[in-house]
Design a protein around this motif. Sequence first.
Motif, PDB file in Angstrom:
ATOM      1  N   PHE A  71       5.722   8.826   5.471  1.00 51.72           N
ATOM      2  CA  PHE A  71       4.430   9.257   4.942  1.00 51.72           C
ATOM      3  C   PHE A  71       3.767   8.221   4.052  1.00 51.72           C
ATOM      4  O   PHE A  71       2.300   7.977   4.286  1.00 51.72           O
ATOM      5  CB  PHE A  71       4.484  10.477   4.032  1.00 51.72           C
ATOM      6  CG  PHE A  71       4.894  11.637   4.767  1.00 51.72           C
ATOM      7  CD1 PHE A  71       4.238  11.924   6.161  1.00 51.72           C
ATOM      8  CD2 PHE A  71       5.860  12.739   4.256  1.00 51.72           C
ATOM      9  CE1 PHE A  71       4.643  13.271   6.806  1.00 51.72           C
ATOM     10  CE2 PHE A  71       6.159  13.844   4.894  1.00 51.72           C
ATOM     11  CZ  PHE A  71       5.473  14.203   6.234  1.00 51.72           C
ATOM     12  N   LEU A  72       4.675   7.318   3.340  1.00 51.15           N
ATOM     13  CA  LEU A  72       3.915   6.287   2.535  1.00 51.15           C
ATOM     14  C   LEU A  72       3.225   5.269   3.640  1.00 51.15           C
ATOM     15  O   LEU A  72       2.320   4.574   3.128  1.00 51.15           O
ATOM     16  CB  LEU A  72       5.305   5.858   1.583  1.00 51.15           C
ATOM     17  CG  LEU A  72       5.541   6.618   0.418  1.00 51.15           C
ATOM     18  CD1 LEU A  72       6.768   5.960  -0.271  1.00 51.15           C
ATOM     19  CD2 LEU A  72       4.493   6.621  -0.431  1.00 51.15           C
ATOM     20  N   LEU A  73       4.172   4.989   4.745  1.00 52.68           N
ATOM     21  CA  LEU A  73       3.669   4.172   5.662  1.00 52.68           C
ATOM     22  C   LEU A  73       2.416   4.529   6.157  1.00 52.68           C
ATOM     23  O   LEU A  73       1.514   3.750   6.416  1.00 52.68           O
ATOM     24  CB  LEU A  73       4.850   3.757   6.698  1.00 52.68           C
ATOM     25  CG  LEU A  73       5.670   2.844   6.339  1.00 52.68           C
ATOM     26  CD1 LEU A  73       6.767   2.808   7.248  1.00 52.68           C
ATOM     27  CD2 LEU A  73       5.399   1.516   5.975  1.00 52.68           C
ATOM     28  N   MET A  74       2.161   5.671   6.613  1.00 50.33           N
ATOM     29  CA  MET A  74       1.175   6.264   7.163  1.00 50.33           C
ATOM     30  C   MET A  74      -0.108   6.308   5.940  1.00 50.33           C
ATOM     31  O   MET A  74      -1.230   5.791   6.451  1.00 50.33           O
ATOM     32  CB  MET A  74       1.237   7.808   7.388  1.00 50.33           C
ATOM     33  CG  MET A  74       1.951   8.052   8.528  1.00 50.33           C
ATOM     34  SD  MET A  74       2.335   9.592   9.022  1.00 50.33           S
ATOM     35  CE  MET A  74       0.650  10.374   9.217  1.00 50.33           C
TER      36      MET A  74
ATOM     37  N   THR B 125      -3.407   4.061   6.686  1.00 52.10           N
ATOM     38  CA  THR B 125      -5.022   4.422   6.681  1.00 52.10           C
ATOM     39  C   THR B 125      -5.650   3.899   5.922  1.00 52.10           C
ATOM     40  O   THR B 125      -7.007   3.675   5.883  1.00 52.10           O
ATOM     41  CB  THR B 125      -4.666   6.010   6.737  1.00 52.10           C
ATOM     42  OG1 THR B 125      -4.087   6.308   5.487  1.00 52.10           O
ATOM     43  CG2 THR B 125      -4.139   6.637   7.719  1.00 52.10           C
ATOM     44  N   THR B 126      -5.298   3.655   4.390  1.00 52.42           N
ATOM     45  CA  THR B 126      -5.797   3.287   3.437  1.00 52.42           C
ATOM     46  C   THR B 126      -5.261   2.054   2.979  1.00 52.42           C
ATOM     47  O   THR B 126      -4.247   2.260   2.018  1.00 52.42           O
ATOM     48  CB  THR B 126      -6.090   4.202   2.371  1.00 52.42           C
ATOM     49  OG1 THR B 126      -6.582   5.584   2.852  1.00 52.42           O
ATOM     50  CG2 THR B 126      -7.035   3.775   1.251  1.00 52.42           C
ATOM     51  N   PRO B 127      -5.703   0.730   3.344  1.00 51.58           N
ATOM     52  CA  PRO B 127      -4.933  -0.193   2.893  1.00 51.58           C
ATOM     53  C   PRO B 127      -5.028  -0.625   1.572  1.00 51.58           C
ATOM     54  O   PRO B 127      -6.175  -0.536   0.756  1.00 51.58           O
ATOM     55  CB  PRO B 127      -5.589  -1.360   3.688  1.00 51.58           C
ATOM     56  CG  PRO B 127      -6.062  -0.695   4.988  1.00 51.58           C
ATOM     57  CD  PRO B 127      -6.547   0.667   4.394  1.00 51.58           C
TER      58      PRO B 127
END
Length: 313
Positions: A266-269, A273-275
């Motif tokens: 989830f953290l990677l997602m 999505t929001t750099p």
Amino acid sequence: MDNLPLLTIGITLLTCVLGVVGVHVYSAGKAQRQLLVDRMSHTGQMPVVGARRRRFTGIDRRLRNTGLGKRIERKIAVTGLDLTPGEYFIYVFAGLLGLYFIVGAVFAPFFGVLAALGGLWGGNAFLNWQRVKRTEAFINQLPELTRVLANATQAGLAMRTALVMAAEELDNPAGEELQRVADQLAVGHSLDDALGELAERLPSRELVVLVTTLVLSSRAGGQVVTSLRNLTETLEERKETRREVKTMLSQIQVTALAVPLLGLGFLLMINATTPGALDKMTGAGLGQAGTVVAFALYSVGFFLIRRMSRIQV
């Protein structure tokens, strides 16, 4: 990538560490080769090569004089790993550096700190896992061990001689551990003390039963062959039961690993999505506290699942 400079620094440092280790290994191998050539030129025969050349001897010598080094040495001694405390310390330190820079570059620098702290626990957990793995391998060899002891005692051999024979015939880890027992008996230790230390190195119910049987038989005599035969059948049944239980609980073990991995996913997602979202989140004290609490809850869930799935057979 926002953390490209940090990733570059991390890869550079890791490359430097690996380069130093590589040069050290190359120089040590070159010196050992020259030593072998010198011996062959003087004797004309191929020398017998002993144990491998130890690395980081200076660090190892200093570390053994500290309390940390002594604790590491005791843990390594029961795992069967061919490592010195100095080598283990350097490898763990290099791993912590790699974790910090890689995780910090992929997620955020604060996550690199958490990964390094988790790596400290992981280094100790690795030694504990190796000890459990070695103990389970020894338990799987107990039926064969009791069978060898029963055959040797039925042939009229003393228990000390039977243990030496078992050490020669069995594979590791049983052969190595019994060889330690045989060496202790050879220098004057009693059978009770030697077998007691074996039970302390590899704690298990099955081994305690075997040690108790051997000690009582050596003290009071009796039908040791019959006892060992019955113990062999019991250990074979327990071995099959343990295998069935382990197979039934394999799904729960996978679930315990999936829980924290989902959180990292989830953290990677979020970061994809929001750099820069993770940098902003961990840039404030409240975000750091929330991150620590979240990881603590994931860890609690992991250990609770593992605890509930642990069945003593």
